[in-house]
Design a protein around this motif. Structure first.
Motif, short mmCIF file in Angstrom:
data_model
loop_
_atom_site.label_atom_id
_atom_site.label_comp_id
_atom_site.label_asym_id
_atom_site.label_seq_id
_atom_site.Cartn_x
_atom_site.Cartn_y
_atom_site.Cartn_z
N LYS A 1 -2.26 10.22 -5.83
CA LYS A 1 -3.51 9.83 -5.19
C LYS A 1 -4.67 9.85 -6.19
O LYS A 1 -5.57 9.00 -6.12
N GLU B 1 0.85 -1.19 0.00
CA GLU B 1 0.00 0.00 0.00
C GLU B 1 0.89 1.24 0.00
O GLU B 1 1.59 1.50 0.97
N TYR B 2 0.86 1.97 -1.09
CA TYR B 2 1.69 3.17 -1.23
C TYR B 2 1.01 4.36 -0.57
O TYR B 2 -0.16 4.65 -0.82
N ARG B 3 1.77 5.04 0.26
CA ARG B 3 1.30 6.27 0.92
C ARG B 3 2.29 7.40 0.66
O ARG B 3 3.50 7.19 0.63
N GLN C 1 -4.42 6.70 -8.10
CA GLN C 1 -4.87 5.58 -7.29
C GLN C 1 -6.39 5.43 -7.32
O GLN C 1 -6.91 4.31 -7.24
N ASN D 1 -4.94 1.13 -8.87
CA ASN D 1 -3.73 1.13 -8.05
C ASN D 1 -2.50 0.69 -8.83
O ASN D 1 -1.42 1.25 -8.66
N ALA E 1 -1.40 3.48 -10.91
CA ALA E 1 -0.84 4.54 -10.07
C ALA E 1 0.64 4.29 -9.80
O ALA E 1 1.45 5.23 -9.78
#
Length: 329
Positions: A155, A96-98, A158, A162, A165
């Motif tokens: 974002k 999970e990319y943040r 996303q 995803n 992204a």
């Protein structure tokens, strides 16, 4: 230590160090720009990583919450390790990319560091350290005022897909690190979005709307987790048990964090042929190619050049190295 060196530590942390979010505090012992050279870490004062109970895996045995930033050179430096980890353990791991918000703007005062040109030549230096092509000319020719716009754009991507992204993030990183493009500008964000097949109308709508709030939520969660620099990865299992890897590390460290939580995991014996790795990742540096195929680093560039000469790849050359891209042949 000269002021420009502090900014190097802020944006281009080599080895066990990491790109570090800046603060508005004056230069003092609690300033994160005063990095500990022995530990190789710059820490935000008063913050501790505390992921327990906050994140847990839901879809696969292991979840990785990866805090990064589009202009973090240390994050670019771990692309070989990260790509290999996905190939070997993608069956048991989701990432999970943040976005972490490395550079809000340049309107801070920290030991005389106040302008983009202070960091320009250091990107050239860190390129050699990571053996990944990076040129710092963008900070002189067309400097970025912030890393927030490309983070928000990620974002927005996303919201559509995803997987796309992640391709988008790679595209804008290649733009800023190799092509000297100011990725805060819409023309480059739009170009990257088109290149990976996003709906541009929806992308722009989300960029100007929903993605703004999602980025704020990333920053909020990062604060709750105590994220104090980039790259930061939280490996967590279905019970919430967590292992953290902070900063740029060898591949074995990331693999070790996963195996500590899921000892029974068996790595995938993927196809290491050049055409397979390029069909999976459509652009590769020489170091990435060596990492993913098991080729000796001093042989990888020769092989890639031969593939280029035969018309199977195209090569983008910079003074600090090259990247090869798949032509789909």
């Amino acid at each position: 230590m000269k002021p420009v060196i502090y900014l190097l530590l802020l944006l281009t942390m080599p080895g066990n160090q990491s790109c570090q979010a800046q603060t508005n505090k004056k230069m003092e012992n609690t300033n994160p720009l005063l990095c500990d050279p022995e530990s190789g870490v710059c820490e935000m004062p008063g913050q501790q990583n505390n992921p327990a109970g906050t994140i847990r895996s839901e879809k696969k045995p292991i979840k990785v919450v990866y805090y990064t930033d589009p202009i973090c050179s240390s994050c670019w430096g771990i692309e070989p390790q990260l790509r290999k980890l996905k190939l070997e353990y993608g069956d048991v791991m989701e990432i999970e990319y943040r976005m972490g918000g490395l550079l809000p703007d340049w309107s801070y005062n920290s030991g005389g560091i106040s302008k983009p040109s202070d960091v320009a030549h250091h990107w050239d230096e860190v390129s050699r350290h990571y053996d990944m092509p990076i040129i710092g000319d963008v900070w002189i020719e067309d400097p970025l005022p912030s890393s927030y716009p490309p983070s928000i754009a990620f974002k927005a991507a996303q919201l559509q897909d995803n997987g796309k992204a992640i391709l988008f993030l790679r595209a804008i990183r290649e733009m800023v690190f190799l092509e000297k493009k100011n990725i805060t500008k819409w023309e480059y964000l739009e170009s990257a979005a088109k290149s990976i097949g996003l709906d541009i109308v929806q992308f722009k709508k989300d960029y100007e709307g929903k993605a703004q709030q999602l980025f704020k939520e990333d920053l909020k969660l990062g604060k709750e987790l105590g994220v104090r620099g980039f790259p930061t990865m939280f490996f967590t299992d279905v019970t919430g048990k967590t292992e953290m890897v902070y900063g740029s590390k060898p591949y074995s460290v990331y693999e070790g964090a996963l195996l500590k939580l899921q000892p029974a995991s068996v790595k995938n014996a993927y196809d290491t042929s050049w055409d397979y790795v390029f069909s999976t990742y459509h652009s590769l540096t020489a170091k990435e190619f060596a990492e993913l195929t098991g080729t000796a680093r001093n042989e990888s560039e020769r092989i890639l050049d031969e593939l280029t000469a035969s018309g199977k790849l195209e090569k983008l050359v910079t003074r600090n190295g090259a990247i090869w891209r798949d032509l789909g042949i």
